[in-house]
Scaffold this active site. Structure first.
Site, mmCIF file in Angstrom:
data_model
loop_
_atom_site.group_PDB
_atom_site.id
_atom_site.type_symbol
_atom_site.label_atom_id
_atom_site.label_comp_id
_atom_site.label_asym_id
_atom_site.label_seq_id
_atom_site.Cartn_x
_atom_site.Cartn_y
_atom_site.Cartn_z
ATOM 1 N N ARG A 174 1.055 -1.095 -0.332
ATOM 2 C CA ARG A 174 -0.147 0.040 0.379
ATOM 3 C C ARG A 174 1.060 1.247 -0.178
ATOM 4 O O ARG A 174 0.185 2.151 0.075
ATOM 5 C CB ARG A 174 -1.209 -0.064 0.865
ATOM 6 C CG ARG A 174 -1.595 -0.898 1.006
ATOM 7 C CD ARG A 174 -2.906 -0.933 1.598
ATOM 8 N NE ARG A 174 -3.840 -1.977 1.443
ATOM 9 C CZ ARG A 174 -4.303 -2.698 0.314
ATOM 10 N NH1 ARG A 174 -3.986 -2.786 -1.243
ATOM 11 N NH2 ARG A 174 -5.534 -3.833 0.560
ATOM 12 N N LEU A 175 1.631 1.272 -0.458
ATOM 13 C CA LEU A 175 2.625 2.516 -0.501
ATOM 14 C C LEU A 175 3.143 3.120 -2.073
ATOM 15 O O LEU A 175 3.220 3.310 -2.391
ATOM 16 C CB LEU A 175 4.606 2.028 0.121
ATOM 17 C CG LEU A 175 4.762 1.720 0.978
ATOM 18 C CD1 LEU A 175 5.993 1.415 1.372
ATOM 19 C CD2 LEU A 175 4.433 2.538 2.233
#
Ligand SMILES: Cc1cc2nc3c(=O)[nH]c(=O)nc-3n(C[C@H](O)[C@H](O)[C@H](O)COP(=O)(O)O)c2cc1C
Length: 195
Positions: A174-175
């Site tokens: 989720r970066l």
């Protein structure tokens, strides 16, 4: 970060070409959000029919719910999500009616049945049943016969003139990568956002 030479349209073109090559259907589908004058939002899918550095064009019935909202509040937003690419593009800005000759040319390029359908549908208004739509289609098919079908006065397009365009690309854990382009006069600034 500011760089007058950066254009979000080049990046849009690259991503859109990828989507056209990889999406199983409707790579041009985008969510269109509009709102009433007092800010109550609504959203639905429409198809992107043209784009360039002037903006992003779709067509619709001007008397539909969205048409009425646009008439009272020209601010809108678009969102593309190409699942197979794990990419999202968000675009915001005012809507401008496309010039009549541009709408005429696009309408003339549509399939004959689609042109009849535009006349037959009182989009977003209550309909007694499918028979009513079929009756309207038959009525306009008979009316126009084999002749020209003009563009209905209640059917046209809008061009969303972008003020903000954000590119989102999925990354591990989720970066995600987010690049926000904001218009400043004739150039664009670009800012990276936390995911
Ligand atoms: C993939 C997809 C594409 C669509 N494209 C359009 C379009 O280009 N124009 C349009 O008026 N409606 C289109 N529709 C229908 C709209 O989503 C919506 O049902 C209709 O325009 C009425 O919306 P409104 O009541 O908010 O005005 C599309 C629907 C889907 C699912």
């Amino acid at each position: 970060m500011t760089d007058g030479s950066l254009s979000p349209f080049d990046l849009f073109g690259d991503w859109f070409a990828e989507a056209e090559a990889s999406e199983p259907n409707e790579p041009t589908a985008m969510a269109l959000a509009t709102a009433t004058a007092d800010g109550r939002p609504s959203v639905r899918m429409v198809l992107l029919k043209k784009w360039d550095d002037r903006g992003f064009v779709f067509y619709t019935n001007l008397e539909s719910r969205k048409g009425q909202e646009i008439a009272e509040n020209p601010h809108a937003a678009l969102c593309f999500h190409w699942k197979s690419l794990r990419k999202q593009i968000r675009i915001e800005g005012p809507l401008r009616p496309v010039p009549p000759e541009e709408a005429d040319a696009y309408f003339a390029s549509r399939a004959r049945d689609s042109r009849i359908g535009a006349w037959a549908s009182q989009q977003s208004r209550p309909m007694e049943g499918m028979f009513r739509l079929e009756r309207e289609v038959a009525k306009y098919a008979a009316k126009f016969g084999l002749g020209e079908i003009p563009r209905p006065p209640f059917w046209s397009g809008f061009r969303l003139v972008p003020e903000r365009i954000e590119f989102w690309h999925d990354r591990q854990f989720r970066l995600h990568d987010r690049q926000l382009f904001e218009r400043e006069g004739d150039s664009w600034t670009v800012t990276q956002l936390f995911p």
